[in-house]
Design a protein around this motif. Structure first.
Motif, short mmCIF file in Angstrom:
data_model
loop_
_atom_site.label_atom_id
_atom_site.label_comp_id
_atom_site.label_asym_id
_atom_site.label_seq_id
_atom_site.Cartn_x
_atom_site.Cartn_y
_atom_site.Cartn_z
N GLY A 23 17.58 -9.08 -9.60
CA GLY A 23 16.30 -8.61 -10.13
C GLY A 23 15.52 -7.74 -9.16
O GLY A 23 16.05 -7.27 -8.15
N ILE A 24 14.23 -7.55 -9.48
CA ILE A 24 13.35 -6.72 -8.66
C ILE A 24 12.57 -7.60 -7.70
O ILE A 24 11.98 -8.60 -8.09
N TRP A 25 12.57 -7.19 -6.43
CA TRP A 25 11.82 -7.88 -5.39
C TRP A 25 10.74 -6.94 -4.85
O TRP A 25 10.94 -5.74 -4.79
N TYR A 26 9.59 -7.52 -4.48
CA TYR A 26 8.50 -6.72 -3.91
C TYR A 26 8.22 -7.16 -2.49
O TYR A 26 8.15 -8.36 -2.18
N THR A 27 8.06 -6.17 -1.61
CA THR A 27 7.60 -6.41 -0.24
C THR A 27 6.34 -5.58 -0.02
O THR A 27 6.06 -4.64 -0.78
N SER A 28 5.60 -5.90 1.00
CA SER A 28 4.33 -5.21 1.25
C SER A 28 4.54 -3.80 1.78
O SER A 28 5.48 -3.53 2.52
N ARG A 29 3.64 -2.89 1.41
CA ARG A 29 3.64 -1.54 1.99
C ARG A 29 2.92 -1.55 3.33
O ARG A 29 2.97 -0.56 4.05
N THR A 30 2.22 -2.63 3.64
CA THR A 30 1.51 -2.77 4.91
C THR A 30 2.06 -3.97 5.65
O THR A 30 2.38 -5.00 5.04
N GLN A 31 2.18 -3.87 6.93
CA GLN A 31 2.68 -4.97 7.73
C GLN A 31 1.53 -5.92 8.08
O GLN A 31 0.47 -5.49 8.54
N TYR A 32 1.73 -7.20 7.79
CA TYR A 32 0.72 -8.21 8.11
C TYR A 32 1.32 -9.21 9.12
O TYR A 32 2.50 -9.52 9.07
N LEU A 67 0.73 -2.82 -8.29
CA LEU A 67 1.99 -3.13 -7.63
C LEU A 67 2.56 -1.91 -6.91
O LEU A 67 3.05 -1.99 -5.79
N LEU A 68 2.48 -0.75 -7.56
CA LEU A 68 2.98 0.48 -6.95
C LEU A 68 2.16 0.87 -5.73
O LEU A 68 2.69 1.42 -4.76
N LYS A 69 0.86 0.56 -5.78
CA LYS A 69 -0.03 0.95 -4.68
C LYS A 69 0.14 0.04 -3.46
O LYS A 69 0.15 0.52 -2.31
N TYR A 70 0.30 -1.27 -3.70
CA TYR A 70 0.28 -2.21 -2.58
C TYR A 70 1.64 -2.82 -2.24
O TYR A 70 1.77 -3.49 -1.21
N ALA A 71 2.64 -2.64 -3.11
CA ALA A 71 3.94 -3.28 -2.88
C ALA A 71 5.07 -2.27 -3.02
O ALA A 71 4.95 -1.25 -3.71
N ARG A 72 6.18 -2.59 -2.37
CA ARG A 72 7.36 -1.73 -2.39
C ARG A 72 8.48 -2.46 -3.15
O ARG A 72 8.93 -3.53 -2.72
N ILE A 125 -6.85 -9.82 -11.91
CA ILE A 125 -7.49 -8.69 -11.21
C ILE A 125 -7.11 -7.36 -11.86
O ILE A 125 -7.44 -6.30 -11.33
N ALA A 126 -6.42 -7.41 -12.99
CA ALA A 126 -6.03 -6.19 -13.71
C ALA A 126 -6.39 -6.34 -15.18
O ALA A 126 -6.20 -7.41 -15.77
N VAL A 127 -6.91 -5.27 -15.79
CA VAL A 127 -7.36 -5.36 -17.19
C VAL A 127 -6.20 -5.44 -18.15
O VAL A 127 -6.33 -5.94 -19.26
N ASN A 128 -5.03 -4.93 -17.75
CA ASN A 128 -3.85 -4.98 -18.61
C ASN A 128 -2.60 -4.81 -17.76
O ASN A 128 -2.67 -4.61 -16.54
N SER A 129 -1.43 -4.88 -18.39
CA SER A 129 -0.17 -4.79 -17.65
C SER A 129 0.02 -3.42 -17.02
O SER A 129 0.62 -3.31 -15.94
N LYS A 130 -0.51 -2.39 -17.65
CA LYS A 130 -0.40 -1.03 -17.08
C LYS A 130 -1.17 -0.95 -15.76
O LYS A 130 -0.67 -0.39 -14.76
N GLU A 131 -2.38 -1.49 -15.73
CA GLU A 131 -3.18 -1.50 -14.52
C GLU A 131 -2.53 -2.37 -13.45
O GLU A 131 -2.54 -2.05 -12.26
N ARG A 132 -1.95 -3.50 -13.88
CA ARG A 132 -1.25 -4.38 -12.94
C ARG A 132 -0.08 -3.66 -12.28
O ARG A 132 0.13 -3.77 -11.06
N ASP A 133 0.69 -2.90 -13.06
CA ASP A 133 1.82 -2.16 -12.51
C ASP A 133 1.36 -1.09 -11.52
O ASP A 133 2.04 -0.80 -10.53
N LYS A 134 0.20 -0.49 -11.78
CA LYS A 134 -0.36 0.49 -10.85
C LYS A 134 -0.70 -0.16 -9.51
O LYS A 134 -0.46 0.41 -8.44
N PRO A 137 -8.23 -6.35 -5.04
CA PRO A 137 -6.78 -6.13 -4.97
C PRO A 137 -6.19 -6.13 -3.56
O PRO A 137 -5.20 -6.83 -3.30
N ALA A 138 -6.79 -5.38 -2.63
CA ALA A 138 -6.21 -5.28 -1.29
C ALA A 138 -6.13 -6.63 -0.59
O ALA A 138 -5.05 -7.01 -0.09
#
Length: 375
Positions: free
Chosen positions: A364-373, A352-357, A341-350, A315-316
């Motif tokens: 709609g919904i946009w995601y950006t990284s929680r870490t700067q690359y 997203l919450l861990k690695y994306a903002r 990389i996720a067993v189901n949509s619930k795991e996928r959403d977890k 995931p990371a």
């Protein structure tokens, strides 16, 4: 409360560390209960080499094994051994071991990526149809080897071999060359039309005979390809239209790894490739997780080949790669690249919450990284 006499086993010191407690999730408890009733046989396999994190596999699912420390120790006690020379009192339990941790099971995606490494250099194409790996000094990876080495259940392994387009040839596993697979698919579609064969009830014998006689496609190869793209029952093949159309789309898409093509031109070529019979089934949704949308100089939508299968499997690193590719992702654009990389949509959403903002906007919904690359 009945009185129980406790005694240390004479082999207590040698037994220490011999017992492990495994906490079963509800679906595995159900399997155990069914096995005890005699309705279904039960078999668990622990898989993993010395450098791997161990997994437990049922027939159709894979679970990660994780050690969890207990705040209170648990004593393992059994009835006295029948062969013991000690005359134990009635109602005696013998302490055999002390457990300070339990093994927890968590569903995980099967670790199929190792197949690509194990099968590197063994691609099967029309140029080496008669080639035997062992005669060329190469080691065969057999299906039995794969079951032992790949951390996946039997059902997941079978599915993985189909989805990765891996043939069983002369006792060994070999990935088919994408160009050769594309040729076979096109020949099958053309044959169905030219011979007026119903794709829902096609004779496997007739179709494979035509491919052999007219195009020199070996029967074992054509039959396996048919099994990947439909179901075979009683000698009859029912084609899975969506999977065939998708494979044709991927064939065209692979040509655009670096040079984007307009979506309109791509879909036109795609419809031409599958023919009038199946042109109406063409949909970009079939290729989700395999391309990036962009914009051309004239403002038209373009696409570039970008398969999730080529991205890191953890995931990371996966999120790092995605956010280095694009700093912002729409929700519907990023989710196809996370399904493997996720067993189901619930795991996928977890994940997203861990690695994306997430940020909600008018479109709609946009995601950006929680870490700067740094790209």
């Amino acid at each position: 409360m009945p009185n129980i006499h406790l005694s240390f086993s004479s082999s207590y010191n040698s037994d220490q560390g011999s017992y492990k407690l495994l906490e079963l999730p509800s679906e595995l408890c159900k399997l155990v209960e069914e096995s005890l009733k005699g309705t279904k046989p039960l078999k668990f396999d622990i898989k993993g080499e010395s450098t791997d994190d161990a997994v437990l596999c049922t027939n159709d699912r894979t679970y990660a094994l994780r050690s969890v420390a207990l705040s209170n120790s648990i004593v393992v006690a059994t009835s006295p051994p029948y062969s013991s020379a000690i005359d134990f009192p009635e109602d005696t339990l013998v302490i055999r071991d002390q457990v300070n941790e339990i093994l927890e099971l968590t569903p995980v995606v099967p670790k199929l990526h190792k197949l690509s490494t194990l099968l590197r250099g063994t691609e099967y194409s029309e140029d080496n149809e008669d080639e035997d790996m062992e005669s060329n000094g190469e080691q065969k990876l057999t299906y039995s080897d794969a079951k032992s080495l790949i951390q996946a259940s039997n059902v997941e392994l079978e599915k993985g071999l189909r989805e990765k387009r891996i043939l069983q040839v002369n006792g060994g596993l070999r990935p088919i060359a994408s160009s050769y697979l594309s040729r076979i698919i096109e020949l099958v579609l053309n044959t169905l039309v030219s011979q007026s064969i119903d794709h829902k009830v096609a004779s496997v014998e007739r179709l494979s005979a035509i491919l052999l006689d007219d195009h020199e496609i070996p029967r074992p190869i054509s039959t396996q390809v048919m099994s990947w793209f439909g179901t075979i029952e009683d000698g009859t093949w029912c084609m899975d239209v969506a999977s065939v159309i998708k494979e044709c789309g991927l064939t065209l898409l692979r040509r655009h790894k670096t040079d984007p093509q307009s979506v309109e031109q791509f879909t036109t070529a795609w419809k031409t490739m599958v023919g009038d019979t199946f042109a109406s089934e063409v949909s970009m949704q079939l290729l989700a997780g395999n391309y990036l949308l962009g914009s051309g100089y004239d403002g038209t939508d373009t696409l570039t080949y970008f398969p999730a299968s080529s991205l890191p499997t953890e995931p990371a690193p996966r999120f790092a790669y995605l956010f280095l590719t694009r700093s912002r992702w729409k929700s519907e654009d990023i989710t196809p690249f996370l399904s493997d990389i996720a067993v189901n949509s619930k795991e996928r959403d977890k994940l997203l919450l861990k690695y994306a903002r997430p940020t909600t906007t008018s479109d709609g919904i946009w995601y950006t990284s929680r870490t700067q690359y740094n790209g």
